[in-house]
Design an enzyme around this catalytic site. Structure first.
Site, PDB file in Angstrom:
ATOM      1  N   ASP A  12       5.511  29.157  84.494  1.00 24.39           N
ATOM      2  CA  ASP A  12       4.632  30.325  84.446  1.00 24.39           C
ATOM      3  C   ASP A  12       3.770  30.257  83.177  1.00 24.39           C
ATOM      4  OD1 ASP A  12       3.541  32.844  84.063  1.00 24.39           O
ATOM      5  OD2 ASP A  12       5.315  33.914  84.771  1.00 24.39           O
TER       6      ASP A  12
ATOM      7  N   HIS B  45     -15.805  14.618  73.633  1.00 21.31           N
ATOM      8  CA  HIS B  45     -15.774  15.630  74.692  1.00 21.31           C
ATOM      9  C   HIS B  45     -16.872  15.355  75.722  1.00 21.31           C
ATOM     10  CE1 HIS B  45     -14.482  19.516  76.149  1.00 21.31           C
ATOM     11  NE2 HIS B  45     -15.761  19.789  76.396  1.00 21.31           N
TER      12      HIS B  45
ATOM     13  N   LYS C 229      -5.665  27.376  70.744  1.00 18.46           N
ATOM     14  CA  LYS C 229      -6.100  27.079  72.116  1.00 18.46           C
ATOM     15  C   LYS C 229      -6.032  25.568  72.350  1.00 18.46           C
ATOM     16  CE  LYS C 229      -9.246  26.184  75.508  1.00 18.46           C
ATOM     17  NZ  LYS C 229      -9.758  24.875  75.901  1.00 18.46           N
TER      18      LYS C 229
ATOM     19  N   GLU D  48      -9.871  20.489  82.144  1.00 24.76           N
ATOM     20  CA  GLU D  48     -10.744  20.137  81.003  1.00 24.76           C
ATOM     21  C   GLU D  48     -10.796  18.620  80.809  1.00 24.76           C
ATOM     22  OE1 GLU D  48     -10.328  22.679  77.603  1.00 24.76           O
ATOM     23  OE2 GLU D  48     -11.235  21.181  76.288  1.00 24.76           O
TER      24      GLU D  48
END
Ligand code: MEV
Length: 437
Positions: free
Chosen positions: A295, A392, A279, A85
């Site tokens: 993991d 962004h 998130k 991202e």
């Protein structure tokens, strides 16, 4: 339609690629070239990657970026972050710098207990099961002595086994609930080996237990596996500063703090917002989890279950204004390791550990929690001030230019233009087309 295949894993890499080409990529021979272009020139290194999983055809690159200036408990870290991202590393760096000037981050490990269960059926008398369990508990513990020898030397091992009666929720369902300390290892293999041994011991002891023999009712193991829900393996990271020190361009410290706390309250109240909010925090955590060869599915599963531990999904972070001070913190479960798995195998992971100054598992938990807090801070800060798209899309600009196969000159001109203008996909396409005409 492609044909099914048996014995695929026995084929060598060239045969696997040839099969794939004939079945799925017939219309696109260039695709095979792409796969081959991503092979490592060093055959030994390529072999190492081939061996990580089954049926490896090539490597899949993700960028590893660095977010410097993270002051954590008076230590200055540069965080290696792996993510696809565009804005994540920039946002982390930004937040790190912001808090560097305001005393940095504090972090502490709250506890490090991991757990796993042997899930089994027993349709007999519950009191008899309890008596049986108490009788065989020493035998259960003795049965893993070999397995836990090394772990014990490193200060870890089994902490306890308890019998849990879940028959009210599911007829005949019991657990051996087992807790472990696994030191610097994530401990999945160790825990699962212990659990499978407990399962065998349980059934062996039951087979010769007179009460069960008499009633012809025996416990029957369904499965044995660690739990990725680790609410007893948690870490807390925090920042605080005077409210007035939060003043930024166009906004006073007080206005910013009030709006920020309100945004957190919304995430605590509304699950739809909480998921996105969390998130954002996980953008920071996962980038480090991947960079350190841990993991990320286990971490994600455990963290989101933790966010829902009260029965309602809520924010992982919290904030408040107390007097003239702003406080912001995160508390998350993190079962990660600094030994075992890929941590000492993958050459880039090894470098990531060097960059992080070879942390032990507890230190790495702290760094990851800080990364999550920083990322959440950056996101909520943007959301409550400029909006998220400005930063962004600025970071995403290069992806759009690469999609358009822009030349270096076109990139330079476009970047210059969009320092003054809002980036959107269509605006960039229009601008590049104009340049080309
Ligand atoms: C995007 O990856 C993450 C955010 O949506 C997080 C948030 O909304 O807080 C910006």
């Amino acid at each position: 339609m492609p044909n099914p295949i048996s014995g695929f894993s026995k084929k060598n890499k060239a045969e696997k690629i040839a099969w794939l080409a004939s079945q799925y990529l017939e219309q696109d021979p260039d695709a095979i070239e792409v796969l081959k272009n991503y092979w490592h020139q060093d055959e030994i290194l390529q072999q190492l990657h081939d061996d990580f999983i089954e049926n490896t055809l090539t490597n899949y690159y993700l960028p590893l970026g660095i977010a410097p200036n993270f002051l954590i408990n008076e230590n200055l870290y540069a965080l290696p972050m792996v993510t696809e991202e565009s804005s994540v590393v920039a946002a982390a760096s930004n937040a790190a710098k912001f808090w560097l000037d305001r005393g940095g981050f504090k972090a502490e490990v709250i506890s490090t207990v991991k757990n796993g269960q042997v899930h089994f059926n027993y349709f007999g008398n519950v009191t008899e099961m309890t008596t049986f369990f108490n009788k065989i508990k020493p035998a259960l513990i003795a049965s893993i002595e070999d397995i836990q020898q090394n772990m014990k030397k490193r200060g870890g091992g089994l902490l306890d086994i308890t019998l849990q009666d879940h028959t009210k929720e599911l007829d005949g369902y019991f657990q051996l609930h087992c807790t472990f300390e696994t030191g610097d290892a994530m401990g999945a293999n160790f825990i699962n080996s212990c659990l499978e041994t407990f399962a065998t011991t349980l059934e062996k002891e039951a087979a010769v237990y007179p009460v069960f023999t008499k009633a012809n009712k025996y416990p029957e193991v369904v499965m044995s596996i660690l739990s990725n829900y680790v609410p007893e393996c948690t870490v807390r990271a925090s920042v605080s500063c005077k409210v007035k020190d939060l003043a930024q361009k166009d906004i006073t410290g007080e206005e910013f703090a009030t709006k920020f706390v309100r945004a957190i309250e919304i995430a605590k109240t509304a699950p739809r917002r909480a998921v996105t909010h969390n998130k954002g925090a996980m953008n920071g955590v996962d980038a480090l989890v991947v960079a350190t060869g841990n993991d990320f599915r286990a971490v994600e599963a455990g963290v989101h279950a933790y966010a829902a531990r009260t029965g309602k999904y809520t924010s992982l972070t919290d904030a408040k204004i107390e007097g003239d001070t702003f406080h912001f913190w995160i508390e998350i479960p993190l079962a990660i390791g600094t030994v075992g798995g890929l941590t000492r195998l993958h050459p880039v992971v090894k470098v990531a550990f060097k960059i992080l100054q070879q942390p032990d598992a507890k230190e790495l938990m702290k760094i990851m929690a800080v990364s999550g807090l920083a990322q959440n801070f950056a996101a909520v800060r943007s959301l409550t001030t400029t909006g998220i798209q400005k930063g962004h899309m600025k970071m995403h600009l290069m992806n759009i230019l690469n999609q358009l196969e822009a030349t270096a000159k076109e990139k330079e001109q476009t970047v210059a233009h969009f320092t003054e203008h809002a980036v959107s996909h269509s605006a960039v396409v229009t601008f590049v087309n104009k340049l080309r005409n």
